[in-house]
Design a protein around this motif. Structure first.
Motif, mmCIF file in Angstrom:
data_model
loop_
_atom_site.group_PDB
_atom_site.id
_atom_site.type_symbol
_atom_site.label_atom_id
_atom_site.label_comp_id
_atom_site.label_asym_id
_atom_site.label_seq_id
_atom_site.Cartn_x
_atom_site.Cartn_y
_atom_site.Cartn_z
ATOM 1 N N PHE A 160 0.839 -1.201 0.000
ATOM 2 C CA PHE A 160 0.000 0.000 0.000
ATOM 3 C C PHE A 160 0.874 1.251 0.000
ATOM 4 O O PHE A 160 0.548 2.254 -0.640
ATOM 5 N N LYS A 161 2.003 1.177 0.679
ATOM 6 C CA LYS A 161 2.923 2.308 0.750
ATOM 7 C C LYS A 161 3.400 2.711 -0.641
ATOM 8 O O LYS A 161 3.481 3.908 -0.961
ATOM 9 N N SER A 162 3.682 1.732 -1.482
ATOM 10 C CA SER A 162 4.150 2.043 -2.837
ATOM 11 C C SER A 162 3.025 2.560 -3.722
ATOM 12 O O SER A 162 3.267 3.233 -4.724
ATOM 13 N N PHE A 163 1.767 2.246 -3.355
ATOM 14 C CA PHE A 163 0.623 2.684 -4.153
ATOM 15 C C PHE A 163 0.162 4.090 -3.771
ATOM 16 O O PHE A 163 -0.553 4.742 -4.535
ATOM 17 N N LYS A 164 0.536 4.551 -2.579
ATOM 18 C CA LYS A 164 0.068 5.857 -2.106
ATOM 19 C C LYS A 164 0.356 6.995 -3.082
ATOM 20 O O LYS A 164 -0.543 7.804 -3.384
ATOM 21 N N PRO A 165 1.605 7.127 -3.587
ATOM 22 C CA PRO A 165 1.861 8.252 -4.518
ATOM 23 C C PRO A 165 0.975 8.204 -5.758
ATOM 24 O O PRO A 165 0.511 9.251 -6.236
ATOM 25 N N VAL A 166 0.719 6.996 -6.282
ATOM 26 C CA VAL A 166 -0.140 6.848 -7.460
ATOM 27 C C VAL A 166 -1.555 7.323 -7.147
ATOM 28 O O VAL A 166 -2.173 8.060 -7.920
ATOM 29 N N MET A 167 -2.080 6.912 -5.984
ATOM 30 C CA MET A 167 -3.437 7.278 -5.595
ATOM 31 C C MET A 167 -3.545 8.778 -5.325
ATOM 32 O O MET A 167 -4.579 9.394 -5.612
ATOM 33 N N ILE A 168 -2.495 9.371 -4.786
ATOM 34 C CA ILE A 168 -2.500 10.819 -4.540
ATOM 35 C C ILE A 168 -2.549 11.582 -5.869
ATOM 36 O O ILE A 168 -3.303 12.553 -6.024
ATOM 37 N N VAL A 169 -1.749 11.132 -6.841
ATOM 38 C CA VAL A 169 -1.761 11.766 -8.164
ATOM 39 C C VAL A 169 -3.138 11.615 -8.808
ATOM 40 O O VAL A 169 -3.678 12.560 -9.403
ATOM 41 N N MET A 170 -3.738 10.430 -8.688
ATOM 42 C CA MET A 170 -5.081 10.197 -9.225
ATOM 43 C C MET A 170 -6.085 11.137 -8.577
ATOM 44 O O MET A 170 -6.945 11.721 -9.251
ATOM 45 N N PHE A 171 -5.993 11.308 -7.260
ATOM 46 C CA PHE A 171 -6.921 12.170 -6.535
ATOM 47 C C PHE A 171 -6.792 13.617 -7.003
ATOM 48 O O PHE A 171 -7.790 14.319 -7.205
ATOM 49 N N ILE A 172 -5.548 14.064 -7.208
ATOM 50 C CA ILE A 172 -5.321 15.455 -7.626
ATOM 51 C C ILE A 172 -5.906 15.710 -9.008
ATOM 52 O O ILE A 172 -6.651 16.680 -9.216
ATOM 53 N N PHE A 173 -5.598 14.834 -9.964
ATOM 54 C CA PHE A 173 -5.982 15.106 -11.352
ATOM 55 C C PHE A 173 -7.403 14.682 -11.695
ATOM 56 O O PHE A 173 -8.015 15.263 -12.602
ATOM 57 N N MET A 197 -1.022 16.717 -18.634
ATOM 58 C CA MET A 197 -0.534 15.402 -18.215
ATOM 59 C C MET A 197 -1.539 14.316 -18.581
ATOM 60 O O MET A 197 -2.737 14.469 -18.346
ATOM 61 N N ASN A 198 -1.057 13.217 -19.119
ATOM 62 C CA ASN A 198 -1.921 12.082 -19.451
ATOM 63 C C ASN A 198 -1.750 11.008 -18.387
ATOM 64 O O ASN A 198 -0.765 10.274 -18.380
ATOM 65 N N VAL A 199 -2.712 10.943 -17.469
ATOM 66 C CA VAL A 199 -2.643 9.959 -16.383
ATOM 67 C C VAL A 199 -3.826 8.996 -16.442
ATOM 68 O O VAL A 199 -4.151 8.334 -15.462
ATOM 69 N N ALA A 200 -4.463 8.905 -17.607
ATOM 70 C CA ALA A 200 -5.652 8.063 -17.738
ATOM 71 C C ALA A 200 -5.341 6.589 -17.521
ATOM 72 O O ALA A 200 -6.209 5.820 -17.097
ATOM 73 N N TYR A 201 -4.113 6.172 -17.800
ATOM 74 C CA TYR A 201 -3.747 4.761 -17.634
ATOM 75 C C TYR A 201 -3.867 4.295 -16.183
ATOM 76 O O TYR A 201 -3.911 3.096 -15.906
ATOM 77 N N MET A 202 -3.951 5.230 -15.254
ATOM 78 C CA MET A 202 -4.057 4.866 -13.842
ATOM 79 C C MET A 202 -5.445 4.355 -13.465
ATOM 80 O O MET A 202 -5.650 3.880 -12.357
ATOM 81 N N GLY A 203 -6.405 4.469 -14.347
ATOM 82 C CA GLY A 203 -7.739 3.946 -14.042
ATOM 83 C C GLY A 203 -8.807 5.000 -13.946
ATOM 84 O O GLY A 203 -9.987 4.680 -13.857
#
Length: 360
Positions: A160-173, A197-203
């Protein structure tokens, strides 16, 4: 557990489908019966937005549940991915096609609407959303299901620790940026926010709901006390309500009806879902748990059927009591009871149970 079902998840799903029905009942009563929102009194406006907003809690809860149940699946090899598609994605596609046909037939013969062959074909091919108020959900969830096996593998491979930055970026954008545009519109700020920024691949927006549900269920919010969750969910709810009611009075832009990319909706429903996951089986009466289990099992059927009932009532009956707030609850009660009865009748047929309602 009852018959290998998790009661607290059945309770959450029952709550979610009731919310969805409430949302559509409130929306249709207040917007489809020649009602001018601007002519309503303050309390009527607040009631409309409050019931509508409570209704909006339903879809996030469904997505959290999908995150719990789908991301828990064991995906180790190619065969597991194909098995997931066969057992989950394919039935969902079939059910979607069946209901597109049903809705079009209903629109022609019951609602007396028009039929365009090109639109019908586009809907079947997922190139156009159905005009039915609930069917936006199906193309979205089908798209989510395509990526679920890969996401299920990833969340088990990394902490979960490694996923946190990804989820934070998803939340922002996917949440903060859209919210800034909402605030800019309703408060009359001449500014539009966006990013290249293209972050659509994150879900996307709905992918984050799945991840949040998965991690909530895996006890990543244990430090939060129940009272904190209640307070945080209420504060978030009233912020949403304030923004919506304010949008009714301001002179800028259009009325804001909260959508699923609003950050406070994620916070509100996330807190509620944590509370649902903390329900102990022994707290629930055995007979009541059977009711929750049954409603949970047929919730997708209710999701499809309830729109038919609401639209028919609005078209052929209209206002039932002369008081809009009472109409909302009366229509909601009639819709839920009738939907459950219809699903119960048709689900007696094994084929219809599987390919019309996806009841396992």
């Amino acid at each position: 557990m009852t018959n290998n079902r998790i009661i607290k998840l059945d309770i959450a799903r029952t709550f979610a489908i009731i919310c969805v029905v409430l949302c559509h009942c409130s929306q249709m009563v207040y917007t489809q019966q020649s009602v001018l929102i601007k002519d309503l009194g303050f309390m009527s406006r607040v009631f409309f937005m409050a019931t509508f907003t409570i209704g909006r809690l339903g879809v996030p809860i469904f997505l959290y549940l999908s995150g719990v149940l789908l991301l828990e699946k064991s995906i180790e090899k190619d065969e597991d991915i194909f098995r997931f598609y066969k057992n989950n994605l394919l039935p969902l596609l079939i059910v979607n096609e069946v209901w597109i046909v049903i809705y079009n037939v209903y629109n022609i013969f019951v609602l007396k609407g028009t039929f365009l062959v090109t639109n019908f074909i586009k809907e079947l091919l997922l190139l156009k959303n159905s005009d039915m108020l609930n069917m936006w959900y199906m193309p979205m969830i089908i798209g989510v299901y395509i990526g679920v096996p890969f996401l299920a593998k990833i969340v088990k491979s990394f902490s979960f620790k490694s996923f946190k930055p990804v989820m934070i970026v998803m939340f922002i954008f996917f949440f903060i940026v859209p919210a800034l545009n909402v605030f800019s519109s309703i408060f009359g700020i001449n500014q539009t926010f966006g990013s290249g920024m293209n972050v659509a691949y994150m879900g996307g927006t709905y992918g984050l709901y799945l991840l949040v549900g998965y991690y909530i269920y895996n006890r990543k919010c244990d430090r939060l006390k129940n009272w904190m969750l209640v307070v945080l969910s209420l504060i978030s709810f009233f912020i949403i309500l304030y923004v919506e009611v304010y949008s009714l009075y301001n002179a800028y832009g259009s009325i804001y009806y909260v959508w699923y990319d609003f950050p406070f909706l994620l916070i509100c429903t996330g807190c509620l879902f944590v509370l649902f996951t903390r329900i102990k089986d022994e707290y629930v009466n055995k007979n009541i748990s059977r009711l929750f289990t049954y409603i949970s099992r047929i919730s997708l059927g209710i999701y499809f059927v309830h729109s038919l009932i609401i639209l028919a009532e609005i078209k052929y009956i209209g206002q039932m009591t002369g008081k809009l707030s009472l109409d909302v609850f009366l229509l909601m009660a009639i819709t839920i009871i009738t939907s459950v009865f219809i699903v119960w009748i048709f689900s007696k047929n094994r084929c219809l149970r599987k390919y019309m309602f996806m009841i396992k």
